[in-house]
Motif scaffolding. Structure first.
Motif, short mmCIF file in Angstrom:
data_model
loop_
_atom_site.label_atom_id
_atom_site.label_comp_id
_atom_site.label_asym_id
_atom_site.label_seq_id
_atom_site.Cartn_x
_atom_site.Cartn_y
_atom_site.Cartn_z
N SER A 1 0.85 -1.20 0.00
CA SER A 1 0.00 0.00 0.00
C SER A 1 0.88 1.23 0.00
N ASP B 1 -0.10 5.67 7.32
CA ASP B 1 -0.30 4.77 8.45
C ASP B 1 -1.80 4.57 8.69
N THR B 2 -2.22 3.30 8.79
CA THR B 2 -3.64 2.99 8.91
C THR B 2 -4.10 2.74 10.34
N ARG C 1 -7.24 -3.52 9.03
CA ARG C 1 -8.24 -3.01 8.12
C ARG C 1 -7.84 -3.32 6.68
N TYR D 1 -0.79 -8.11 9.89
CA TYR D 1 -1.18 -6.74 9.54
C TYR D 1 -0.02 -5.81 9.84
N ASP E 1 -7.13 -2.39 2.58
CA ASP E 1 -6.32 -1.38 1.89
C ASP E 1 -5.11 -0.97 2.72
N ALA E 2 -4.56 -1.94 3.45
CA ALA E 2 -3.33 -1.71 4.21
C ALA E 2 -2.29 -2.71 3.72
N ARG F 1 0.91 -1.83 9.67
CA ARG F 1 0.14 -0.59 9.55
C ARG F 1 0.81 0.48 8.70
N ASN F 2 2.13 0.36 8.46
CA ASN F 2 2.80 1.32 7.58
C ASN F 2 4.05 0.68 6.98
#
Length: 686
Positions: free
Chosen positions: A13, A17-18, A23, A42, A25-26, A44-45
């Protein structure tokens, strides 16, 4: 070169940062180590992703494991861009160029500004990149594709073959592949330098770590309702690659794409999509001990899936193979309106009475280029000829007279008589044959007539056949007292060939668990599925069921069937194993009733129940309730007679019979003349 021990797949992605909560689209990643899948991770960034990958590569390299790491963004640009940007056609110089210039933090990156700078340098501010996703204007980068001008191809060669592929020049919005490349290549450049990693397909994959471009959407379908799509896809892709034999993976990685790169799996989609059987696929529902035949068949049908790869063959070599993909008509049949008879053609019907039409010179025969026939003229036509322009009706040559250059006949005749319309048989684009069909000579004729010259089929299912038992000796070998000749293996090997699969002779093994384990281990690379006979019950010397039980992937199906009853079903290192009874009659019946339809599904075909017929009985039988019985039978004078003995060791009855009489589970009395269900051997493909 040694194969890969660990497969990791990363869904990238270019967004910010999500947050801590997983979630869509990460960035998501999944690991499959030595065939064992781990839960998706997962990230996050991109900073966390790079740290996670670094820790993973350190761990795997320290353990001596080779890693194939997949990433879902382009590793190269369309031809010409690398040289224009860096002065070198080597795509890895682009990686280093980006790594030196991209500024990236969890909340910000400069990809849009950098794209504008490239546009000003290479395309006068009109391209190749487009879409400014920021609120402020950027010199050289348009917000939309208005007045866009690209000096390079819009897509790579691989992307032109990939349905729904987005262009790498798009920097923002839905499908912003360009942003993924800008933020992904700098990290890959650092990982490559740190670990001396090989980059596919630009380098030989002779390093401990290989970086490979893989697009999950190419081979992974929709996610289950309760799972995030990206998390599901990375785990599935890692599973798909981990399930490939080492030589097959090497074949898929052999491509020639020196500058643009390639998308792994392109051209092998059907093979990679094939589900892999789970170790518990044969597990019976809790509390089930005795399984009626129909329930056993339904359980098998619902749990099996194709395990064979795909190959493309010339049409003439595909007879008897199973279709891997639907076959469409490349053109209509017939491609043009044509004549169905020898006769004379003209336009329009004619009423009752005499008619006189001038004949044009020449004729229309099959294969001729269509000519033009003037109004109220006729032309000689032969069967199969394309109707000339100006002709839509044909009259039989027996119904006319020809006087010099004139055609004389008596009506009436309807417009369109004795002609065939274009596409009357098949329209262009129509699906002719569906995936899973076993191809017949008639199918090949249909495919050829509609313009197909090659066809996608499943590779042959390799079925290993193994006999077990101390008492067995091979035919031609002196047999001691108490020994018997192995009749099951030649019988089952020939059955497999007649079913349309590739038989693999695994020989015989004595009642020795260690020896059996070695044979099964050796069978894994040779066979897609294994059939054993003997040792499938629960006694002290029933080592097939015992070994499968040790592997944690076995269930003993006590099926309410006679002859037969015990059927050991399990998995050995990912390969399904059917443990058939040792008695030849029971082995044959179980192979026909249970193994045959199951093997067809594993091979990529449809579940096929045998065709049966109700016929009068020519025998008397008092049947007890409880089990479905299969009696060796043959037809005589329109009625089914059965073999004199029902013993499972009476092999002569198998040769005597032409099929099986099937008697249902309830108690019944059969008298001569009563209807019974007869299944000819031919219904099983024999």
């Amino acid at each position: 070169m040694r194969g890969f021990d660990t497969i990791v797949m990363v869904d990238w992605s270019s967004g910010n940062d999500t947050g801590p909560r997983p979630r869509k689209d990460a960035i998501w990643a999944a690991v499959n180590r030595n065939g064992a899948a781990e839960a998706p991770v997962y990230l996050r960034n991109r900073l966390m992703a790079e740290e996670w990958l670094t820790a993973l590569f350190d761990q795997e390299r320290a353990a001596g494991r080779r890693v194939l790491a997949g990433f879902d963004f382009p590793f190269g640009y369309p031809k010409g861009f690398a040289a224009a940007l860096t002065g070198s056609a080597d795509p890895l110089t682009v990686w280093d160029w980006f790594e030196a210039r991209v500024e990236d933090t969890p909340k910000h990156n400069n990809r849009f500004d950098l794209a504008g700078q490239v546009n000003l340098a290479l395309g006068g501010g009109k391209g190749p990149f487009w879409f400014n996703g920021l609120q402020r204007d950027i010199n050289g980068l348009a917000r939309r594709k208005d007045e866009y001008s690209n000096p390079f191809p819009d897509k790579r060669q691989s992307e032109q073959r990939t349905k729904g592929a987005f262009t790498c020049w798009q920097m923002g919005g839905a499908g912003a592949v360009g942003g993924q490349v800008f933020t992904g290549l700098p990290i890959l450049a650092r990982l490559r330098r740190k670990y001396d990693a090989a980059v596919w397909p630009f380098m030989a994959l002779d390093k401990d770590i290989a970086l490979v471009e893989i697009w999950p959407s190419l081979t992974v379908g929709p996610a289950p309702d309760d799972q995030i799509k990206d998390a599901w896809q990375v785990q599935e892709v890692a599973r798909q690659i981990a399930a490939l034999p080492e030589d097959r993976l090497a074949e898929m990685l052999t491509v020639d794409a020196p500058e643009e790169g390639w998308i792994f799996g392109l051209g092998y989609e059907a093979e990679l999509k094939a589900p892999v059987l789970q170790n518990d696929c044969f597990a019976l529902p809790p509390g089930v001990h005795w399984t009626p035949v129909d329930e056993a068949l339904a359980l098998l049908q619902g749990r099996l899936a194709p395990v064979c790869g795909v190959e493309t063959l010339p049409l003439g070599q595909a007879a008897g193979r199973l279709l891997a993909e639907d076959v469409e008509a490349q053109r209509a049949n017939p491609p043009l309106p044509n004549t169905a008879v020898d006769g004379y053609g003209f336009a329009g019907g004619r009423g009752a009475g005499a008619h006189d039409l001038p004949l044009v010179k020449g004729r229309a025969a099959a294969g001729d280029a269509p000519v033009v026939v003037p109004s109220d003229h006729a032309i000689r036509v032969l069967t199969g000829a394309a109707l000339p322009e100006g002709v839509d009706t044909v009259i039989l040559q027996e119904d006319v007279k020809v006087d010099a250059d004139r055609l004389l006949f008596t009506g009436p005749i309807k417009q369109g008589a004795n002609t065939r319309k274009a596409g009357e048989d098949v329209d262009a684009g129509e699906v002719l044959l569906h995936a899973g069909r076993r191809l017949t000579p008639a199918d090949l004729a249909l495919g050829a007539a509609t313009g197909n010259d090659h066809i996608s089929v499943r590779k042959h299912l390799r079925v290993g056949v193994l006999s077990t038992g101390d008492e067995l000796v091979d035919p031609g070998t002196p047999a001691k007292d108490g020994q018997i000749y192995d009749a099951n293996r030649p019988m089952l090997l020939s059955l497999i060939a007649q079913f349309g699969h590739a038989p693999v002779d695994l020989g015989r093994v004595q009642d020795d668990r260690s020896a059996l384990r070695d044979v099964l281990d050796q069978a894994v690379p040779q066979a897609d599925v294994i059939l054993t006979s003997g040792g499938a019950s629960a006694g002290d010397e029933d080592h097939v069921s015992a070994l499968l039980q040790e592997a944690g992937a076995m269930d003993l199906w006590r099926i309410a069937v006679k002859p037969g009853r015990p059927l050991a079903l399990g998995m050995w290192q990912g390969k399904p194993v059917f443990g058939l009874p040792g008695n030849p009659v029971a082995a044959l019946v179980c192979a026909l009733i249970f193994a045959r339809p199951a093997l067809e599904v594993l091979a990529g075909g449809h579940w096929r129940a045998p065709q049966a017929f109700n016929v009068p009985a020519a025998f008397t039988k008092s049947k007890k309730a409880g089990r479905r019985e299969y009696l060796r039978a043959r037809m005589k004078d329109g009625a089914a007679e059965v073999f004199g003995s029902e013993g499972s060791g009476r092999i002569s009855g198998l040769s005597w019979a032409e099929g099986l009489v099937e008697l249902p589970e309830p108690a019944m009395q059969v008298a001569p003349g009563d209807p019974v269900r007869f299944i000819p051997y031919a219904s099983f493909g024999l």
